[in-house]
Scaffold this motif. Structure first.
Motif, PDB file in Angstrom:
ATOM      1  N   ALA A   1       0.839  -1.203   0.000  1.00 28.16           N
ATOM      2  CA  ALA A   1       0.000   0.000   0.000  1.00 28.16           C
ATOM      3  C   ALA A   1       0.865   1.240   0.000  1.00 28.16           C
ATOM      4  N   CYS A   2       0.348   2.286  -0.626  1.00 30.59           N
ATOM      5  CA  CYS A   2       0.964   3.598  -0.510  1.00 30.59           C
ATOM      6  C   CYS A   2       0.113   4.375   0.499  1.00 30.59           C
ATOM      7  N   LEU A   3       0.709   4.702   1.638  1.00 28.63           N
ATOM      8  CA  LEU A   3      -0.041   5.305   2.744  1.00 28.63           C
ATOM      9  C   LEU A   3       0.257   6.799   2.874  1.00 28.63           C
ATOM     10  N   LYS A   4      -0.746   7.505   3.376  1.00 27.77           N
ATOM     11  CA  LYS A   4      -0.635   8.960   3.570  1.00 27.77           C
ATOM     12  C   LYS A   4       0.099   9.254   4.877  1.00 27.77           C
ATOM     13  N   LEU A   5       1.074  10.129   4.825  1.00 29.42           N
ATOM     14  CA  LEU A   5       1.751  10.538   6.059  1.00 29.42           C
ATOM     15  C   LEU A   5       1.351  11.968   6.424  1.00 29.42           C
ATOM     16  N   PHE A   6       1.667  12.334   7.648  1.00 26.35           N
ATOM     17  CA  PHE A   6       1.297  13.656   8.174  1.00 26.35           C
ATOM     18  C   PHE A   6       2.491  14.246   8.915  1.00 26.35           C
ATOM     19  N   PRO A   7       2.443  15.569   9.195  1.00 35.93           N
ATOM     20  CA  PRO A   7       3.520  16.141  10.010  1.00 35.93           C
ATOM     21  C   PRO A   7       3.529  15.484  11.385  1.00 35.93           C
ATOM     22  N   ARG A   8       4.693  15.318  11.935  1.00 32.13           N
ATOM     23  CA  ARG A   8       4.795  14.691  13.262  1.00 32.13           C
ATOM     24  C   ARG A   8       4.436  15.680  14.354  1.00 32.13           C
ATOM     25  N   PRO A   9       3.668  15.255  15.357  1.00 27.42           N
ATOM     26  CA  PRO A   9       3.347  16.180  16.445  1.00 27.42           C
ATOM     27  C   PRO A   9       4.619  16.643  17.147  1.00 27.42           C
ATOM     28  N   ALA A  10       4.681  17.937  17.430  1.00 25.54           N
ATOM     29  CA  ALA A  10       5.821  18.476  18.186  1.00 25.54           C
ATOM     30  C   ALA A  10       5.342  18.969  19.538  1.00 25.54           C
ATOM     31  N   ASP A  11       4.038  19.057  19.703  1.00 29.04           N
ATOM     32  CA  ASP A  11       3.476  19.438  21.001  1.00 29.04           C
ATOM     33  C   ASP A  11       2.271  18.529  21.243  1.00 29.04           C
ATOM     34  N   ALA A  12       2.091  18.138  22.495  1.00 22.55           N
ATOM     35  CA  ALA A  12       0.956  17.263  22.810  1.00 22.55           C
ATOM     36  C   ALA A  12       0.511  17.511  24.236  1.00 22.55           C
ATOM     37  N   ALA A  13      -0.771  17.346  24.495  1.00 23.03           N
ATOM     38  CA  ALA A  13      -1.284  17.407  25.872  1.00 23.03           C
ATOM     39  C   ALA A  13      -2.255  16.256  26.041  1.00 23.03           C
ATOM     40  N   THR A  14      -2.012  15.442  27.078  1.00 26.28           N
ATOM     41  CA  THR A  14      -2.853  14.264  27.329  1.00 26.28           C
ATOM     42  C   THR A  14      -3.494  14.426  28.700  1.00 26.28           C
ATOM     43  N   ALA A  15      -4.774  14.090  28.796  1.00 22.50           N
ATOM     44  CA  ALA A  15      -5.441  14.206  30.101  1.00 22.50           C
ATOM     45  C   ALA A  15      -6.337  13.027  30.360  1.00 22.50           C
ATOM     46  N   LEU A  16      -6.477  12.725  31.627  1.00 19.99           N
ATOM     47  CA  LEU A  16      -7.474  11.759  32.075  1.00 19.99           C
ATOM     48  C   LEU A  16      -8.502  12.570  32.857  1.00 19.99           C
ATOM     49  N   VAL A  17      -9.778  12.351  32.550  1.00 16.09           N
ATOM     50  CA  VAL A  17     -10.824  13.199  33.114  1.00 16.09           C
ATOM     51  C   VAL A  17     -11.894  12.309  33.733  1.00 16.09           C
ATOM     52  N   GLY A  18     -12.348  12.643  34.927  1.00 15.00           N
ATOM     53  CA  GLY A  18     -13.454  11.904  35.537  1.00 15.00           C
ATOM     54  C   GLY A  18     -14.722  12.728  35.395  1.00 15.00           C
TER      55      GLY A  18
END
Ligand code: MLT
Ligand code: ZN
Length: 477
Positions: free
Chosen positions: A214-231
């Motif tokens: 397959a020829c797959l689509k690539l994207f820019p790599r994340p350089a910033d990220a924020a992850t949260a767990l929420v109740g």
């Protein structure tokens, strides 16, 4: 109708792959005969392991000529038995694992040409080496193969932002049932030259052709990220938070996953190294992630502000934003371990369904009421990809209950859940496919015109019915 292969055909098939390219000893073929959930136990006279598309072409030409059924097999992480041969012992298994090369990666073109037997993790790593992102994200990425991801049109935890596997494909190489090769590996973003033929093979579960690359689509790599767990208290509040984040962060939201408290409890109990950093008091939990290729996007600030405001107006309870990569990975591990925890907990009735995102609270409320009425002693564990409307509405047996007796309830619960899903305008298979598991349901519920088109395509592309018989469509039609 396919036939049983005779010794001459089997010898010719072995010759097509050469020494080291096939297995026939019972102990060697055993891993190919059972699906991940152990719902099916098949048999095969031969497992073929080609290492090039030309070998796949030769195999299919022989099988087409001699009417031998072929079951393509990837990482065997599917949930619907789509890669398991039947019990007849006449179907040959075609393992793609040796075809795992990266053929081409073009950072400027944002494209990657990779073979079907490469794992999803290998595809992601290849993209990363070129400072690019291949965004399909599944808990099973270390085992699941690109060919299987394509054949089941896999979804996962980043569909909200990047779409499903189908949306990530630019081109395909496919060997047809008669051994001809369709070379459609172009990396074009625009190509309006008639029917989109390659599209037919995505989500076809190996019933129309065998995808070899397959020829797959690539994207820019994340350089910033924020992850949260929420109740939070309920899926309704989760939808409110999703709306708020969409306004504030646009398509920087890449993950928005929901889990009920019981899923979190089971994960902490059954899977080593998993912990819940939040108070267990909340009825529901969310894993939320924002990403951006811009290192100065200040996503942690943005997410903190939005979660604080949501807490102030009572939409959410407590929340934690990962302060390090290790904390973010721990939050991901919690979410990705839910299927394993459920497996360890005991038997479960699984429903991989989707509805319009706004209907998720109704699906959970009405589905839970159905399960409580129809499966006494079952525990509802409805979790999954809230951001794209895909819920894994699963019901687990309580510890100590008899598994077989519990699973018999599926005969009543499953149609009731699917009726509900249809009433809500949803789908009975969101991302896991049809395989063998939902063949009857599809035959019964699909639009008759759509089903007729599917059967016509199957007859045209696989006139002798040798490709993965009994998957997606009932045989003999
Ligand atoms: C998931 O989202 O974790 C998977 O699709 C597996 C499942 O259905 O349990
Ligand atoms: Zn899922």
């Amino acid at each position: 109708m396919p036939r049983s292969p005779d010794s001459r055909t089997l010898a010719e098939l072995k010759g097509a792959v050469g020494a080291g390219g096939w297995l026939e000893e019972p102990a060697d073929v055993a891993p190919y005969l059972t699906d991940l959930r152990r719902l099916y136990h098949g048999a095969t006279p031969l497992v073929l392991q080609p290492n090039a598309a030309e070998q796949v072409a030769r195999i299919l030409a022989i099988c087409h000529r001699d009417r031998v059924a072929v079951v393509p097999s990837g990482g065997n992480t599917g949930y619907c038995g789509g890669a398991t041969p039947d019990e007849s012992g006449t179907q040959v298994v075609l393992s793609m694992r040796r075809m795992n090369r990266v053929r081409r990666i073009d950072a400027a073109d944002y494209s990657l040409v990779i073979e079907a037997g490469a794992t999803l993790a290998e595809a992601r790593a290849a993209a990363e080496r070129a400072d690019r992102l291949f965004p399909l994200s599944l808990g099973s990425e270390g085992t699941a193969q690109i060919g299987g991801n394509l054949s089941t049109n896999a979804g996962g935890t980043a569909v909200l932002r990047y779409g499903m596997m189908r949306d990530l494909v630019l081109g395909l190489e496919v060997v047809l049932a008669d051994g001809r090769t369709l070379d459609a590996l172009k990396s074009l973003r625009k190509d309006n030259t008639g029917y989109d033929v390659k599209s037919l093979f995505i989500g076809a579960e190996g019933t129309l052709g065998v995808i070899t690359a397959a020829c797959l689509k690539l994207f820019p790599r994340p350089a910033d990220a924020a992850t949260a767990l929420v109740g939070l208290a309920s899926p309704r509040e989760a939808l409110e938070l999703l709306g708020r984040l969409r306004t504030a962060a646009g398509d920087q939201i890449s993950t928005f996953e929901i889990m009920p408290r019981i899923a979190v409890e089971l994960t902490v109990r059954h899977v080593q190294g998993v912990a819940n950093p939040l108070d267990m008091g909340s009825a529901w939990f969310l894993l939320v992630e924002l990403t951006s290729p811009n290192a100065r996007a200040r996503l942690t600030e943005l997410l903190t502000r939005e979660l604080e405001e949501a807490a102030m107006n009572g939409t959410i309870g407590d929340a934690m934003i990962a302060a390090s990569l290790a904390q973010s990975q721990a939050m991901w591990k919690l979410r990705e371990s839910v299927p394993e925890a459920q497996r360890r907990h005991g038997a479960s009735l699984k429903h991989d369904v989707s509805v319009p995102v706004s209907a998720i609270p109704r699906l959970i409320e009405e589905g839970t009421a159905l399960a409580q009425r129809l499966v006494p002693g079952g525990e509802v564990i409805g979790y999954g990809h809230l951001g794209d409307g895909n819920l894994h509405f699963n019901v687990s047996q309580r510890p100590g209950a008899d598994a077989e007796e519990f699973l018999r309830h599926g005969k009543v619960l499953e149609p009731a859940v699917f009726d509900l899903v249809e009433r809500l305008g949803g789908s009975i298979s969101a991302e896991h496919g049809i395989g063998r598991l939902k063949v009857q349901e599809l035959a019964h519920r699909a639009d008759p015109v759509e089903l007729a088109v599917m059967r016509a395509l199957k007859r045209t592309l696989d006139p002798h019915g040798i490709l993965n018989p009994g998957k997606i469509l009932t045989t003999g039609e």
